[in-house]
Design a protein around this motif. Structure first.
Motif, PDB file in Angstrom:
ATOM      1  N   PHE B 219       1.064  -1.400   0.036  1.00 40.27           N
ATOM      2  CA  PHE B 219       0.319   0.067   0.243  1.00 40.27           C
ATOM      3  C   PHE B 219       0.815   1.145   0.154  1.00 40.27           C
ATOM      4  CE2 PHE B 219      -2.632  -2.781   1.813  1.00 40.27           C
ATOM      5  CZ  PHE B 219      -3.598  -3.472   1.117  1.00 40.27           C
ATOM      6  N   LYS B 220       2.007   1.338   0.996  1.00 41.31           N
ATOM      7  CA  LYS B 220       2.924   2.898   1.332  1.00 41.31           C
ATOM      8  C   LYS B 220       3.862   2.763  -0.429  1.00 41.31           C
ATOM      9  CE  LYS B 220       6.196   5.318   2.920  1.00 41.31           C
ATOM     10  NZ  LYS B 220       7.146   5.450   3.970  1.00 41.31           N
ATOM     11  N   HIS B 221       4.317   1.447  -0.382  1.00 47.12           N
ATOM     12  CA  HIS B 221       4.997   1.911  -1.423  1.00 47.12           C
ATOM     13  C   HIS B 221       4.942   1.623  -3.283  1.00 47.12           C
ATOM     14  CE1 HIS B 221       8.822   2.834   0.526  1.00 47.12           C
ATOM     15  NE2 HIS B 221       8.667   1.881   1.190  1.00 47.12           N
ATOM     16  N   ARG B 224       0.613   3.775  -3.963  1.00 48.62           N
ATOM     17  CA  ARG B 224       0.870   5.469  -4.632  1.00 48.62           C
ATOM     18  C   ARG B 224       1.307   5.141  -5.421  1.00 48.62           C
ATOM     19  NH1 ARG B 224       2.348   9.548  -1.133  1.00 48.62           N
ATOM     20  NH2 ARG B 224       3.085  11.299  -2.483  1.00 48.62           N
ATOM     21  N   ASN B 225       2.597   4.237  -6.637  1.00 46.56           N
ATOM     22  CA  ASN B 225       3.335   4.487  -7.792  1.00 46.56           C
ATOM     23  C   ASN B 225       1.642   4.110  -8.928  1.00 46.56           C
ATOM     24  OD1 ASN B 225       5.963   5.972  -7.171  1.00 46.56           O
ATOM     25  ND2 ASN B 225       5.438   4.745  -5.502  1.00 46.56           N
ATOM     26  N   ILE B 228      -0.758   6.387  -9.803  1.00 43.70           N
ATOM     27  CA  ILE B 228      -1.655   7.201 -10.584  1.00 43.70           C
ATOM     28  C   ILE B 228      -2.120   7.087 -11.855  1.00 43.70           C
ATOM     29  CG2 ILE B 228       0.301   9.659 -12.086  1.00 43.70           C
ATOM     30  CD1 ILE B 228       2.827   8.569  -9.698  1.00 43.70           C
ATOM     31  N   LEU B 298       1.485  13.165  -5.533  1.00 42.26           N
ATOM     32  CA  LEU B 298       1.524  12.217  -5.640  1.00 42.26           C
ATOM     33  C   LEU B 298       3.017  11.892  -6.195  1.00 42.26           C
ATOM     34  CD1 LEU B 298      -2.066  10.127  -6.436  1.00 42.26           C
ATOM     35  CD2 LEU B 298      -0.686  10.204  -4.090  1.00 42.26           C
ATOM     36  N   ASP B 299       3.191  12.189  -7.695  1.00 42.58           N
ATOM     37  CA  ASP B 299       4.303  11.700  -8.168  1.00 42.58           C
ATOM     38  C   ASP B 299       5.001  13.429  -7.749  1.00 42.58           C
ATOM     39  OD1 ASP B 299       6.689  11.377  -9.140  1.00 42.58           O
ATOM     40  OD2 ASP B 299       5.954  10.479 -11.053  1.00 42.58           O
TER      41      ASP B 299
END
Lengths: 336, 305
Positions: B219-221, B224-225, B228, B298-299
């Motif tokens: 979920f964290k790593h 999130r990517n 996008i 996010l990015d």
């Protein structure tokens, strides 16, 4: 031995592929002690990276790992569950990868990614994690460390990113650090700096280090012990000076001919190369896998068994040729 | 980030002005409003009088600027048919449409992101197949048919849910599912593809090498990517849902502006049509702007470019 950190015996990795079973690692063994650097050397595809991933428990899901013995700090890690293995990873054993440009998450700051591993393994204190991160960033030679914590990976150069990766690996004070070709993707000038840094930190923190590389120049500078891998097997191992001074296996000799050695290589002389490519490792394999590229190969090589010839002080090689034979040949070649 | 926000907002405003000009001229070219207002029995003098009264005899750019000036102060004119202020007609119904659109996109995201993630964790497994089946079904079923089937099953046979109106929450359940399900396949597939790619990346290997918990890695790593591009697509779909809920609003008799636009088009009620198109266009522009800003958040690499 109280100083032993990692002991591996007869480690093999098998991966099922469309054509059958791939055997990229076929019975590797070594020990790493506190404050010692072991270099695993070999060309691409010899299984050296998979060996390191096998120790870390990071093999691809389809790969199968077998070993007679895998002890980390006296604890058998062969049958550890994923949850227990995750406790060790990043904590007491950590790893540095080959690709600094892509090994950091682009969406989080350096500080976040450094602190995260500390918070996971050491203690739940953001302040302590931050202090540790600043301390280590300074240690790995990153200027104005405190202000870097808020930066994102894309704001750093490749060399800086690899320094961050090293700092990250050291966050929890590991006993063992595995560096998988840590300088391959960097500029030559940066390579030397990063290597020096690694060797220095390893001495300072008395860690065991496994350095995986195909660059014998690196090995000569930092290794205590060398292990030469070919086609998933160890073909020669021993203390660094011994292996460099008196390489016994034709493959090691071939590798050493590929690099210039000050005082030994004559000006204008052509450097050697090892002709041919690494054999296919799918299916049943037997005999010496180097025989199709070896100058000394005979029919008997197809029946070679894994019985290394031991030379004393830990130097051993796996080849049919007798020590006298090898050493006898070496003399004229070496005297200029 | 502030400079980036300012730049994107400026571009968004430009787009809105262009869109308003296009809608105004297209709708005035496609029909003579004086004829519509006059009706079939109107004589030539009546038509001329109407043209004078409404100012249709002026050059079109003058009419446009006049309309734009009043529109900016919230005055979109009066409906030809209902003789009500367009502003009141739209603002009375816009809430329903926005509520329905928001619920539908949330439904779509809540279904597609977990489903896509689950599918990506074990590609080609049975979970993946089931997720794909659900998604393909959503793409293949026409919205109106799916909506009617729900009405038959849940409204008529089992009588769990009301089949028309907009007065209670239960009225929104079936329209939300019908509208949201349509967006699910695209969002799910994008989540799945993104997750598969990200899970194979070097920084996920780093995260695992750090001994992080599987939840943190996922979920964290990873998410999130991977999410996008999903954010950008969801914004577009949200725009579709706000503007494209005409069928759903009609079937469930949920009188939002989708329903109103359908009604206004049938009657050539130009002021209403223009106002609604402008509202839809603003939705799109604002949503795209928000998606851009969310992506930049996010990015962090995006706002640098």
């Amino acid at each position: 031995m109280s100083g032993t950190i990692l002991e591996v015996e007869n480690l093999s990795v098998d991966i099922p592929v469309a054509a059958g079973m791939l055997h990229p690692v076929r019975g590797i063994g070594f020990t790493v002690s506190r404050g010692e650097t072991l270099c695993i050397v070999g060309e691409s595809g010899c299984g050296k990276s998979l060996t390191s991933l096998a120790i870390m428990g990071l093999l691809p899901k389809t790969a199968r790992r077998n070993a007679d013995r895998m002890e980390f700090l006296g604890r058998d890690i062969r049958n550890l569950r994923e949850r227990e293995m995750a406790r060790l990873r990043g904590g007491s054993m950590s790893m540095i990868f080959q690709e600094p440009m892509t090994s950091l998450n682009p969406s989080y700051t350096i500080g976040n990614q450094l602190a995260e591993v500390y918070l996971r393994h050491v203690e739940q204190s953001r302040a302590a994690a931050r202090d540790r991160a600043v301390f280590l960033l300074e240690k790995v030679g990153i200027s104005s460390a405190a202000s870097r914590l808020g930066q994102y990976p894309h704001q750093l150069s490749g060399g800086q990113r690899q320094r961050v990766m090293i700092a990250m690996a050291l966050m929890c004070g590991p006993e063992l650090i595995i560096a998988d070709e840590p300088t391959t993707a960097l500029d030559v000038t940066i390579q030397a700096q990063i290597l020096h840094l690694l060797a220095e930190l390893q001495r300072e923190f008395r860690m065991g280090m496994i350095l995986i590389t195909h660059d014998l120049g690196i090995v000569a500078r930092v290794a205590d012990k060398v292990q030469v891998m070919y086609a998933g097997k160890t073909v020669e191992e021993g203390p660094c000076e011994t292996v460099f001074d008196a390489p016994m296996h034709p493959y090691t000799q071939g590798l050493l001919r590929c690099i210039p050695i000050p005082g030994r290589t004559r000006r204008g002389e052509r450097l050697g190369s090892v002709p041919g490519i690494v054999p296919n490792l799918v299916g049943e394999l037997s005999g010496c896998m180097f025989r199709n590229r070896c100058d000394y190969a005979s029919d008997a090589c197809a029946g070679l068994r894994d019985e290394p010839t031991r030379m004393g002080d830990g130097h051993a090689y796996t080849c049919l040729r007798a020590p006298e034979e090898v050493l006898g040949e070496r003399q004229p070649a070496e005297a200029p | 980030m502030p400079a980036y926000t300012l730049k994107r907002t400026f571009v968004a405003l430009l787009i809105l002005i262009v869109v308003s000009g296009l809608t105004f001229s297209l709708s005035h070219l496609s029909a003579d409003p004086a004829l519509t207002i006059g009706g079939e029995q109107a004589s030539e003098e009546d038509i001329q009088a109407i043209r004078k009264l409404y100012g249709f005899d002026r050059p079109i750019h003058v009419q446009y600027l006049d309309w734009l000036g009043r529109a900016l102060s919230g005055d979109f004119g009066e409906s030809y048919h209902y003789k009500q202020r367009v502003f009141d007609m739209v603002s009375e119904r816009i809430g329903r449409t926005m509520l329905l659109g928001t619920l539908a996109i949330l439904f779509a995201l809540v279904v597609s992101i977990p489903l896509g993630t689950l599918a990506a964790m074990r590609p080609n497994s049975i979970t993946d197949r089931i997720a794909l089946f659900i998604a393909v079904l959503g793409q293949a079923l026409p919205t109106f048919w799916f909506a009617l089937m729900m009405i038959i099953v849940f409204g008529v046979w089992w009588r769990w849910l009301p089949i028309s109106g907009h007065t209670q929450w239960a009225n929104y359940v079936m329209p939300t599912i019908a509208l949201g399900y349509y967006a699910t396949p695209a969002l799910m597939r994008l989540t799945r593809a993104g997750m598969i790619e990200v899970l194979a990346s070097d920084y996920i290997r780093t995260a695992r090498a750090k001994g992080l918990s599987p939840a943190s890695v996922l979920f964290k790593h990873a998410l999130r990517n991977a999410i996008i591009p999903v954010v950008a697509l969801a914004a577009v779909w949200f725009g579709f849902m706000l503007g494209g809920s005409i069928v759903i609003e009609t079937i469930f008799n949920l009188k939002g502006i989708g329903w109103l636009s359908y009604d206004a088009l049938l009657r050539s009620d130009l002021p209403v049509v223009q106002a609604i198109v402008l509202v839809f266009a603003s939705f799109y522009v604002v949503l795209t702007l928000l998606a851009d800003l969310l992506n930049a958040y996010l990015d962090p690499r995006i706002s640098v470019r």
